[in-house]
Scaffold this active site. Structure first.
Site, PDB file in Angstrom:
ATOM      1  N   SER A  28       0.824  -1.206   0.000  1.00 25.21           N
ATOM      2  CA  SER A  28       0.000   0.000   0.000  1.00 25.21           C
ATOM      3  C   SER A  28       0.868   1.270   0.000  1.00 25.21           C
ATOM      4  O   SER A  28       1.769   1.407  -0.812  1.00 25.21           O
ATOM      5  CB  SER A  28      -0.963  -0.052   1.199  1.00 25.21           C
ATOM      6  OG  SER A  28      -2.006   0.871   1.055  1.00 25.21           O
ATOM      7  N   ASP A  82      -9.451  -6.033  -4.534  1.00 21.41           N
ATOM      8  CA  ASP A  82      -9.067  -4.878  -3.719  1.00 21.41           C
ATOM      9  C   ASP A  82     -10.054  -3.730  -3.907  1.00 21.41           C
ATOM     10  O   ASP A  82     -10.254  -3.256  -5.021  1.00 21.41           O
ATOM     11  CB  ASP A  82      -7.660  -4.422  -4.124  1.00 21.41           C
ATOM     12  CG  ASP A  82      -7.056  -3.422  -3.166  1.00 21.41           C
ATOM     13  OD1 ASP A  82      -7.801  -2.761  -2.426  1.00 21.41           O
ATOM     14  OD2 ASP A  82      -5.819  -3.304  -3.158  1.00 21.41           O
ATOM     15  N   HIS A 134      -7.583  -5.773  -0.090  1.00 18.12           N
ATOM     16  CA  HIS A 134      -6.421  -4.883   0.009  1.00 18.12           C
ATOM     17  C   HIS A 134      -5.395  -5.380   1.023  1.00 18.12           C
ATOM     18  O   HIS A 134      -4.261  -4.906   1.033  1.00 18.12           O
ATOM     19  CB  HIS A 134      -6.874  -3.457   0.372  1.00 18.12           C
ATOM     20  CG  HIS A 134      -5.759  -2.461   0.338  1.00 18.12           C
ATOM     21  ND1 HIS A 134      -5.106  -2.116  -0.827  1.00 18.12           N
ATOM     22  CD2 HIS A 134      -5.143  -1.745   1.328  1.00 18.12           C
ATOM     23  CE1 HIS A 134      -4.151  -1.233  -0.558  1.00 18.12           C
ATOM     24  NE2 HIS A 134      -4.151  -0.995   0.748  1.00 18.12           N
TER      25      HIS A 134
END
Length: 256
Positions: free
Chosen positions: A78, A206, A234
């Site tokens: 991320s 995601d 995610h």
């Protein structure tokens, strides 16, 4: 034996690797985890982060501590992709491969903030929900914070165990939004970051960073290889930890 360095995402901490770390170690590898500045149990405050280097400082210190012959598999998740890219730019000889797991991935043309700012511009008010942006800094150097509220977080943890979502709600911390005021306007270098092998792991379910945006980042800055975990949200370290470890082991074998 390979050495993995795992970089967590925004608002999270080293704790989010608690399933992946023992799996990789059980396979005979060394794993280093740490908290980025003002995350996890790091005692700094977000106001202490005035530059991207400030945010990445714990990672830079980890890489600096390794010998000149040590090479690591750098794994970023991320928002952690941006400090990881900076670290790769500064220590390219210490990186055997950088793995971006549904991660923001800079290029060598634009400032490192470009992909995050592009992402902010791409999400609708409806999608943003309680993803909250705040501000700090000075009039001369205005900076932004980001915080993942429980509704936005739930979307990120859609296929993850409820216990991991509850844990995350308890442990969230404010993160710096990676704007050009934080990173400066210079791009990462072709000689540093641009010279390392990179692999991207797409997470197919995601809702935090949509698949089309993940694919756009890959088009924007092509990588050596793209892998996919089709049924991962995610947070693949929670929703698909075995599949994620399988990919990470294969990558380490392929890029010595």
């Amino acid at each position: 034996m390979k050495h993995y360095v795992l970089v967590h995402g925004g608002c999270h901490g080293a704790w989010c690797w608690y399933k992946v770390k023992p799996m990789l170690e059980h396979s005979g590898h060394r794993v280093t985890v740490f908290d980025l500045t003002a995350h996890g149990v790091n005692m700094s405050r977000v106001e202490d982060i005035q530059t991207l280097e400030d945010f990445a400082k714990p990672l830079l210190e980890v890489l600096e501590s390794f010998g000149s012959d040590d090479k690591v598999v750098l794994v970023a998740h991320s928002l952690g992709g941006i400090p990881a890219a900076l670290a790769a730019d500064m220590f390219p000889s210490k990186i055997s491969v950088a793995v971006f797991v549904t991660s923001f991935m800079p290029d060598t043309t634009n400032p490192p903030s470009y992909v995050f700012e592009k992402f902010l511009g791409s999400i609708t008010e409806e999608e943003r929900m309680d993803f909250e942006l705040g501000s700090y800094g000075t009039d001369d150097h205005p900076l932004k914070t980001a915080f993942l509220g429980p509704n936005y977080l739930k979307n990120m943890y859609l296929l993850s165990p409820i216990e991991d979502y509850e844990l995350a709600k308890m442990l969230m911390r404010v993160t710096p939004a990676i704007t050009s005021n934080l990173t400066g306007t210079k791009s990462l270098t072709a000689q540093g970051y641009g010279s390392i092998s990179r692999v991207y792991i797409v997470c197919g379910e995601d809702k935090g960073i949509r698949v089309d945006f993940q694919r756009w980042m890959i088009e924007n800055s092509p990588v050596k290889e793209v892998m996919e975990i089709k049924d991962a949200d995610h947070m693949p370290m929670f929703s698909k930890p075995h599949e994620l470890c399988d990919r990470l082991l294969k990558i380490a074998d392929k890029y010595p």
